[in-house]
Design a protein around this motif. Sequence first.
Motif, PDB file in Angstrom:
ATOM      1  N   PRO A 178      41.659  33.956  34.350  1.00 29.24           N
ATOM      2  CA  PRO A 178      42.156  34.481  35.626  1.00 29.24           C
ATOM      3  C   PRO A 178      43.297  35.489  35.444  1.00 29.24           C
ATOM      4  CG  PRO A 178      41.895  32.103  35.747  1.00 29.24           C
ATOM      5  CD  PRO A 178      41.716  32.484  34.310  1.00 29.24           C
ATOM      6  N   GLY A 179      44.082  35.303  34.373  1.00 30.64           N
ATOM      7  CA  GLY A 179      45.199  36.217  34.134  1.00 30.64           C
ATOM      8  C   GLY A 179      44.745  37.648  33.921  1.00 30.64           C
ATOM      9  N   ILE A 180      43.612  37.844  33.249  1.00 32.01           N
ATOM     10  CA  ILE A 180      43.091  39.198  33.031  1.00 32.01           C
ATOM     11  C   ILE A 180      42.665  39.812  34.363  1.00 32.01           C
ATOM     12  CG2 ILE A 180      41.267  40.539  31.930  1.00 32.01           C
ATOM     13  CD1 ILE A 180      43.366  39.557  30.001  1.00 32.01           C
ATOM     14  N   ALA A 181      42.003  39.032  35.202  1.00 29.07           N
ATOM     15  CA  ALA A 181      41.591  39.533  36.515  1.00 29.07           C
ATOM     16  C   ALA A 181      42.806  39.909  37.357  1.00 29.07           C
ATOM     17  CB  ALA A 181      40.741  38.488  37.241  1.00 29.07           C
ATOM     18  N   LEU A 182      43.859  39.093  37.309  1.00 28.73           N
ATOM     19  CA  LEU A 182      45.081  39.400  38.046  1.00 28.73           C
ATOM     20  C   LEU A 182      45.757  40.654  37.498  1.00 28.73           C
ATOM     21  CD1 LEU A 182      46.486  35.774  38.378  1.00 28.73           C
ATOM     22  CD2 LEU A 182      45.787  37.243  40.283  1.00 28.73           C
ATOM     23  N   ALA A 183      45.726  40.828  36.182  1.00 22.62           N
ATOM     24  CA  ALA A 183      46.325  42.012  35.567  1.00 22.62           C
ATOM     25  C   ALA A 183      45.584  43.278  35.999  1.00 22.62           C
ATOM     26  CB  ALA A 183      46.311  41.878  34.047  1.00 22.62           C
ATOM     27  N   LEU A 184      44.267  43.204  36.056  1.00 17.34           N
ATOM     28  CA  LEU A 184      43.486  44.354  36.517  1.00 17.34           C
ATOM     29  C   LEU A 184      43.769  44.649  37.991  1.00 17.34           C
ATOM     30  CD1 LEU A 184      40.062  43.697  34.754  1.00 17.34           C
ATOM     31  CD2 LEU A 184      41.721  45.502  34.240  1.00 17.34           C
TER      32      LEU A 184
END
Length: 409
Positions: A178-184
Amino acid sequence: MRITKTEVPAGSRFGPLAHRNFRRFYIGHSVSLLGTGMERVAVAFAVLGVGGSPSDLGLVIAGGVTVNILCLLAGGVVADRFGRRWVMLISDTTRFLAQGTFATLVLIGHAPVWAMFLLHAVQNIGTGFFTPAMAGLTPSIVPAAQLQRANVLIGVAKDIGVVAGPALAGLIVVATSPGIALALDAATYLVSVVAIALVKIPPYVKRATRSPLGDLREGFTAWRSQTWIWLISVTFALFNGLLYAPFLVLGPIVSEKDLGGGDSWGLILAALGAGSILVAPVLLRWSPSRPVVVIVLAQGVWALPVLCLAVPMPLPVTAAAAAAGGASLAVFNAIWTTLLQSRVDNELIARVSSFDAVCSYSLSPVGLVAAAAVAEVTGASAVLWAATVWQAVSAALLLVLPAVRRVKA
């Protein structure tokens, strides 16, 4: 009643996209909307991924919605006082920083629920200020004759984000975290900041100084002074509370029980988004001569998908009705936004839009809770039938009102 059709002036081959300022803004805003579509899935899996309960997730989402609504009126006042472009820049910078911090905490494994609640709330504060400011910026970067086409294109970008964003976020969460999706998602706000910074408009002329409360009072007076404005705002509040909320809450239940399972609800929502997108070519070339009448008729169409759930009808019929509902919602949004921007004084548009938004969504939280509670006593079908009847009768009654019929393009 006869509703004549008039074509929106074609202008150039590319319509509002031929104008550099709008093109720059639109590219950045479209990217940002895709990120917004990813947000709910990413936030949900981030909260649940640290061991948060469904109640924790509900608290995080509800907190964001609440501060968003609370900030709309302040956002309208600030945008009309200090300039829409600067408010949008600061809002998107705030959202970039909040979502970027959220992503970082998730990625390093130190994201307590209280921090996610706080950061999601800050991000929604930015949204609350951004929304009314954008309503005031669009007429400044697009000729009046192209305003409806610009709003249609913005609506298409939003609908694409609603459809594609969650799917993209789901793939990213499964493949990474989820952290990657939030970063994007955070990165999309930065793209929007750059795009808005490149928009060149004349320096904002500050209005005569008065107190913020006086600004707010002036905006409320402008909102209530024209009957058709507050009437549609109130009507849309009732639509959200009495019809759309039951659709969202009870639709999955009916789909699971009578339409073949949870996948059928996904198909209905996909049809809803597809209808919104597919009607865009019509709206790009057509402007109704009696816009408020068309807005009311568009709301009335929403009785169809809710009726299909109440019966319930076969899945293909229900999906087709949902597509019609999506198309009608796109018609409503494009025509209503254009009507406000073209009929309300430019120095008041952000505040009037904020009062419209606060009123329109004021009953949504109550409707979501009440629909589920009443359905437990009466059954989902009874609630959906009541919503269908309400929508059909209210639309018919509105059509006879002079305030609705006399507004002409």
